[in-house]
Write a protein that holds these residues in place. Structure first.
Motif, PDB file in Angstrom:
ATOM      1  N   LEU A 159      45.843  83.542  44.892  1.00  0.00           N
ATOM      2  CA  LEU A 159      45.265  82.659  45.907  1.00  0.00           C
ATOM      3  C   LEU A 159      44.601  81.451  45.258  1.00  0.00           C
ATOM      4  N   LEU A 160      43.876  81.688  44.175  1.00  0.00           N
ATOM      5  CA  LEU A 160      43.236  80.578  43.458  1.00  0.00           C
ATOM      6  C   LEU A 160      44.264  79.592  42.919  1.00  0.00           C
ATOM      7  N   LEU A 161      45.417  80.111  42.527  1.00  0.00           N
ATOM      8  CA  LEU A 161      46.485  79.268  41.989  1.00  0.00           C
ATOM      9  C   LEU A 161      47.357  78.666  43.092  1.00  0.00           C
ATOM     10  N   ARG A 162      46.948  78.891  44.342  1.00  0.00           N
ATOM     11  CA  ARG A 162      47.601  78.288  45.503  1.00  0.00           C
ATOM     12  C   ARG A 162      49.031  78.795  45.705  1.00  0.00           C
ATOM     13  N   GLN A 163      49.227  80.069  45.428  1.00  0.00           N
ATOM     14  CA  GLN A 163      50.538  80.680  45.569  1.00  0.00           C
ATOM     15  C   GLN A 163      50.662  81.319  46.956  1.00  0.00           C
ATOM     16  N   ASN A 164      51.645  80.892  47.711  1.00  0.00           N
ATOM     17  CA  ASN A 164      51.812  81.388  49.071  1.00  0.00           C
ATOM     18  C   ASN A 164      52.052  82.897  49.107  1.00  0.00           C
ATOM     19  N   TRP A 165      52.786  83.435  48.118  1.00  0.00           N
ATOM     20  CA  TRP A 165      53.050  84.875  48.090  1.00  0.00           C
ATOM     21  C   TRP A 165      51.751  85.671  48.021  1.00  0.00           C
TER      22      TRP A 165
ATOM     23  N   MET B   5      45.060  67.574  51.431  1.00  0.00           N
ATOM     24  CA  MET B   5      43.985  68.536  51.286  1.00  0.00           C
ATOM     25  C   MET B   5      44.081  69.147  49.883  1.00  0.00           C
ATOM     26  N   LYS B   6      43.274  68.653  48.965  1.00  0.00           N
ATOM     27  CA  LYS B   6      43.326  69.123  47.591  1.00  0.00           C
ATOM     28  C   LYS B   6      42.275  70.182  47.290  1.00  0.00           C
ATOM     29  N   LYS B   7      41.180  70.159  48.011  1.00  0.00           N
ATOM     30  CA  LYS B   7      40.060  71.049  47.760  1.00  0.00           C
ATOM     31  C   LYS B   7      40.343  72.454  48.300  1.00  0.00           C
ATOM     32  N   LEU B   8      39.923  73.457  47.539  1.00  0.00           N
ATOM     33  CA  LEU B   8      40.075  74.851  47.956  1.00  0.00           C
ATOM     34  C   LEU B   8      39.309  75.074  49.258  1.00  0.00           C
ATOM     35  N   PRO B   9      40.014  75.508  50.320  1.00  0.00           N
ATOM     36  CA  PRO B   9      39.322  75.759  51.582  1.00  0.00           C
ATOM     37  C   PRO B   9      38.300  76.901  51.448  1.00  0.00           C
TER      38      PRO B   9
ATOM     39  N   THR C  36      44.344  76.546  56.512  1.00  0.00           N
ATOM     40  CA  THR C  36      44.651  77.285  55.290  1.00  0.00           C
ATOM     41  C   THR C  36      46.148  77.280  55.022  1.00  0.00           C
ATOM     42  N   ALA C  37      46.926  77.492  56.066  1.00  0.00           N
ATOM     43  CA  ALA C  37      48.387  77.473  55.915  1.00  0.00           C
ATOM     44  C   ALA C  37      48.851  76.113  55.390  1.00  0.00           C
ATOM     45  N   LEU C  38      48.246  75.043  55.884  1.00  0.00           N
ATOM     46  CA  LEU C  38      48.595  73.700  55.421  1.00  0.00           C
ATOM     47  C   LEU C  38      48.279  73.532  53.939  1.00  0.00           C
ATOM     48  N   TRP C  39      47.145  74.062  53.495  1.00  0.00           N
ATOM     49  CA  TRP C  39      46.753  73.964  52.087  1.00  0.00           C
ATOM     50  C   TRP C  39      47.796  74.632  51.196  1.00  0.00           C
ATOM     51  N   PHE C  40      48.281  75.797  51.603  1.00  0.00           N
ATOM     52  CA  PHE C  40      49.314  76.480  50.811  1.00  0.00           C
ATOM     53  C   PHE C  40      50.650  75.752  50.925  1.00  0.00           C
ATOM     54  N   LYS C  41      50.972  75.248  52.108  1.00  0.00           N
ATOM     55  CA  LYS C  41      52.235  74.546  52.306  1.00  0.00           C
ATOM     56  C   LYS C  41      52.314  73.282  51.463  1.00  0.00           C
ATOM     57  N   GLU C  42      51.199  72.565  51.348  1.00  0.00           N
ATOM     58  CA  GLU C  42      51.171  71.350  50.542  1.00  0.00           C
ATOM     59  C   GLU C  42      51.442  71.644  49.076  1.00  0.00           C
ATOM     60  N   SER C  43      51.114  72.838  48.631  1.00  0.00           N
ATOM     61  CA  SER C  43      51.324  73.187  47.224  1.00  0.00           C
ATOM     62  C   SER C  43      52.791  73.443  46.912  1.00  0.00           C
ATOM     63  N   LEU C  44      53.585  73.748  47.923  1.00  0.00           N
ATOM     64  CA  LEU C  44      55.005  74.070  47.691  1.00  0.00           C
ATOM     65  C   LEU C  44      55.773  72.883  47.125  1.00  0.00           C
ATOM     66  N   GLY C  45      55.434  71.692  47.530  1.00  0.00           N
ATOM     67  CA  GLY C  45      56.131  70.500  47.049  1.00  0.00           C
ATOM     68  C   GLY C  45      55.733  70.108  45.632  1.00  0.00           C
ATOM     69  N   LYS C  46      54.679  70.704  45.100  1.00  0.00           N
ATOM     70  CA  LYS C  46      54.178  70.333  43.777  1.00  0.00           C
ATOM     71  C   LYS C  46      54.700  71.233  42.664  1.00  0.00           C
ATOM     72  N   SER C  47      55.515  72.217  42.987  1.00  0.00           N
ATOM     73  CA  SER C  47      55.998  73.154  41.971  1.00  0.00           C
ATOM     74  C   SER C  47      57.078  72.552  41.120  1.00  0.00           C
TER      75      SER C  47
END
Length: 114
Positions: free
Chosen positions: A54-60, A1-5, A103-114
């Protein structure tokens, strides 16, 4: 899921709009030396920081957004009942939008890309 929800997009729009508009609106109080002006402006900037995060896909940023709206519910306890109810409903909607599974999945997927 790459697109902003869409759910995140809605919250980002609310936070950026409220944060920027509130900062501009209350800025005159800051320049006038109002005793609560610094705290108010910091609160408005917190909304902006949360929206950008949020736009930068930061879980915090999800948690900061939730804390920000819960804070508004808390301070609304001392205001008229309709204001408290509006903030409580907004809090529930924002929490639902930011913490639903997609939404949680979208943020979780970003964690592996840091």
């Amino acid at each position: 899921m790459k697109k902003l929800p869409i759910a995140v997009m809605i919250v980002v729009a609310i936070y950026l709009l409220v944060g920027i508009a509130g900062f501009i609106y209350h800025f005159q109080e800051l320049t006038a030396g109002h005793r609560d002006a610094i705290a108010i402006e910091l609160t408005e900037m917190t909304a902006v920081v949360s929206g950008v995060g949020l736009l930068l896909r930061q879980n915090w940023a999800r948690w900061l957004a939730l804390v920000w709206v819960v804070f508004h519910v808390f301070i609304s306890i001392f205001h008229p009942l309709p204001e408290l109810l509006i903030h409580a409903v907004l809090c529930a909607v924002i929490a639902w939008l930011l913490f639903r599974p997609a939404t949680a999945l979208w943020f979780k997927e970003s964690l592996g890309k840091s």
